[in-house]
Write an enzyme that holds these catalytic residues in place. Structure first.
Site, PDB file in Angstrom:
ATOM      1  N   HIS A 121       3.286   3.180  -9.155  1.00  0.00           N
ATOM      2  CA  HIS A 121       2.227   2.475  -8.423  1.00  0.00           C
ATOM      3  C   HIS A 121       2.770   1.317  -7.592  1.00  0.00           C
ATOM      4  CE1 HIS A 121      -1.729   0.143  -8.353  1.00  0.00           C
ATOM      5  NE2 HIS A 121      -2.066   1.336  -7.906  1.00  0.00           N
ATOM      6  N   LYS A 169       4.531  -0.986  -4.603  1.00  0.00           N
ATOM      7  CA  LYS A 169       4.570  -1.000  -3.138  1.00  0.00           C
ATOM      8  C   LYS A 169       5.612  -2.034  -2.725  1.00  0.00           C
ATOM      9  CE  LYS A 169       0.097   0.243  -4.135  1.00  0.00           C
ATOM     10  NZ  LYS A 169      -0.587   0.069  -5.435  1.00  0.00           N
ATOM     11  N   ASP A 179      17.528  -4.008   5.149  1.00  0.00           N
ATOM     12  CA  ASP A 179      18.874  -4.573   5.307  1.00  0.00           C
ATOM     13  C   ASP A 179      19.255  -5.521   4.182  1.00  0.00           C
ATOM     14  OD1 ASP A 179      19.363  -3.147   7.620  1.00  0.00           O
ATOM     15  OD2 ASP A 179      18.620  -4.725   8.943  1.00  0.00           O
ATOM     16  N   HIS A 184      -9.319  -4.733  -3.202  1.00  0.00           N
ATOM     17  CA  HIS A 184      -8.162  -3.993  -3.709  1.00  0.00           C
ATOM     18  C   HIS A 184      -7.019  -4.931  -4.068  1.00  0.00           C
ATOM     19  CE1 HIS A 184      -4.844  -0.901  -3.504  1.00  0.00           C
ATOM     20  NE2 HIS A 184      -5.771  -0.211  -4.126  1.00  0.00           N
ATOM     21  N   LYS A 212      -4.509  -7.845  -5.783  1.00  0.00           N
ATOM     22  CA  LYS A 212      -3.954  -8.116  -7.111  1.00  0.00           C
ATOM     23  C   LYS A 212      -3.177  -9.425  -7.009  1.00  0.00           C
ATOM     24  CE  LYS A 212      -3.592  -3.360  -6.359  1.00  0.00           C
ATOM     25  NZ  LYS A 212      -4.942  -2.991  -6.661  1.00  0.00           N
ATOM     26  N   ASP A 264      -3.229 -23.834 -11.144  1.00  0.00           N
ATOM     27  CA  ASP A 264      -2.976 -25.220 -10.773  1.00  0.00           C
ATOM     28  C   ASP A 264      -2.552 -25.304  -9.306  1.00  0.00           C
ATOM     29  OD1 ASP A 264      -3.810 -26.089 -13.238  1.00  0.00           O
ATOM     30  OD2 ASP A 264      -1.803 -26.118 -14.103  1.00  0.00           O
TER      31      ASP A 264
END
Length: 403
Positions: free
Chosen positions: A117, A119, A124, A290, A292, A297
């Site tokens: 899952h 991404k 380089d 969608h 996450k 603080d």
């Protein structure tokens, strides 16, 4: 080969928040197209739509310029890439691999557990991207009311070396990875300390959740968590409640217009229990959330692929960055505060009434059932997914293992 990941903070990094596909895709495509030596990319979803074709064009441009291009997609998330799309990549020299391709039974995909899952993009060895955004058209606003609200970061600095080593080991066959020289870390690029944190089904089964819980225990003023799929385990819920009860301003931004109805139903089972402890809950209602991301603080933040649900916390392969930087924290808070003020409705505690006792009993049962999660994940099928190189000799499959 599974590289060891450092648990120490790496200083000298720069993070740029990228909100939604409108900010993310142009930066990633430009960076890939201009790659001089190497592109390493992992994604759960790659579709043959205008976004997928944009990535396709950038990968071809990099390959034609002589860069080594390695692309890993998930076999469940990216199941139907057309033959011309794939063939043109392979013919250009792109090393396309599929994580656990699986087989269909009566047209149905059965390989639903323990997905790749993540991404991640590394260009380089010096420029990285990580977050929750897939390569599909539903991440841009012109998709319509179902377009997703999401976040990623552009990364520069020494932490990119850890991302690079990890993706190389995950994508390349072990024998080839061992032959590669260890690349030097990029020079300092900014003021941020950072950790690169992953979750797998072997030695790092709870690392991402553990860093969330550390941040909750340490919080003194505020916590804001924006997460699309929210149904965490008992210990996580307990830390949320404890933070709110000691006076921390704890806010959750969850889906109010979910892409799957079960998402809102599951999170709603926890509402009473959290609200009674002082946690404030906001439902984002403009379009499906969608994201996450989270902050605590005025310095701590995290961005990545991991939801706060059983799939991400106990089964899937995930990756987040944890960031300690006041400037980035302030930017993320400004974006999330705008979301809460302009696009969310605050959930109010349910009024007391004839069904009060039944509602409290339901919340009590759900809360204590969470004591069994994530331990139950060990009971589920633990197959060893393969990573197959597209276009390779079928008698020589790609490396096996969940990395």
């Amino acid at each position: 080969m599974r590289p060891r990941r450092s648990s120490r903070w790496v200083p000298g990094n720069q993070f740029r928040l990228l909100e939604n596909g409108e900010e993310f895709f142009p930066r990633v495509f430009e960076a890939i197209a201009q790659a001089r030596r190497e592109v390493m990319l992992e994604t759960f979803i790659l579709f043959d739509d205008k976004i997928g074709r944009g990535l396709h064009a950038a990968l071809l441009q990099a390959a034609h310029r002589g860069a080594q291009v390695h692309l890993l997609v998930d076999g469940f998330g990216s199941p139907d890439l057309p033959q011309p799309f794939v063939a043109s990549l392979v013919e250009a020299g792109v090393h396309l691999r599929v994580f656990d391709p699986g087989r269909r039974l009566f047209g149905q995909r059965l390989n639903v557990l323990r997905r790749m899952h993540r991404k991640i993009v590394v260009v380089d060895g010096t420029l990285g991207f990580i977050g929750g955004i897939n390569y599909s058209v539903d991440h841009v606003a012109d998709f319509g009311p179902e377009a997703k609200q999401d976040y990623a970061v552009e990364v520069r600095g020494p932490i990119v070396a850890e991302m690079h080593r990890f993706v190389r080991a995950a994508v390349l066959p072990p024998e080839k990875h061992r032959l590669l020289q260890r690349a030097s870390a990029p020079p300092p690029a900014g003021p941020a300390d950072a950790l690169f944190v992953t979750r797998d089904n072997h030695r790092h089964t709870s690392d991402i959740e553990r860093h969330y819980r550390i941040a909750l225990r340490a919080a003194r003023e505020r916590v804001v968590i924006a997460n699309a799929y929210f149904f965490p385990g008992y210990r996580f819920v307990r830390e949320l409640r404890r933070a709110a009860q000691r006076g921390v301003d704890v806010r959750l931004i969850l889906q109010g217009q979910p892409d799957m109805p079960i998402v809102k139903t599951a999170a709603g089972l926890l509402y009473d229990h959290l609200l009674r402890a002082g946690v404030r809950i906001y439902e984002y209602c403009e379009r499906p959330l969608h994201g996450k991301v989270a902050l605590a603080d005025d310095a701590w933040a995290t961005v990545g692929s991991s939801n706060l649900d059983p799939l991400s916390l106990s089964l899937n392969l995930e990756a987040n960055v944890v960031i300690r930087d006041r400037g980035f924290n302030a930017t993320l808070y400004e974006r999330l505060d705008h979301l809460m003020r302009r696009g969310c409705r605050q959930v109010e505690p349910a009024p007391r009434g004839a069904w009060e006792g039944l509602r409290l009993l339901r919340g009590y049962c759900v809360y204590h059932l969470l004591r069994w999660f994530p331990a139950w994940a060990g009971w589920l099928p633990r197959h060893r997914p393969t990573i197959s190189l597209v276009g390779a000799d079928p008698a020589r499959p790609g490396p096996a293992g969940t990395r």
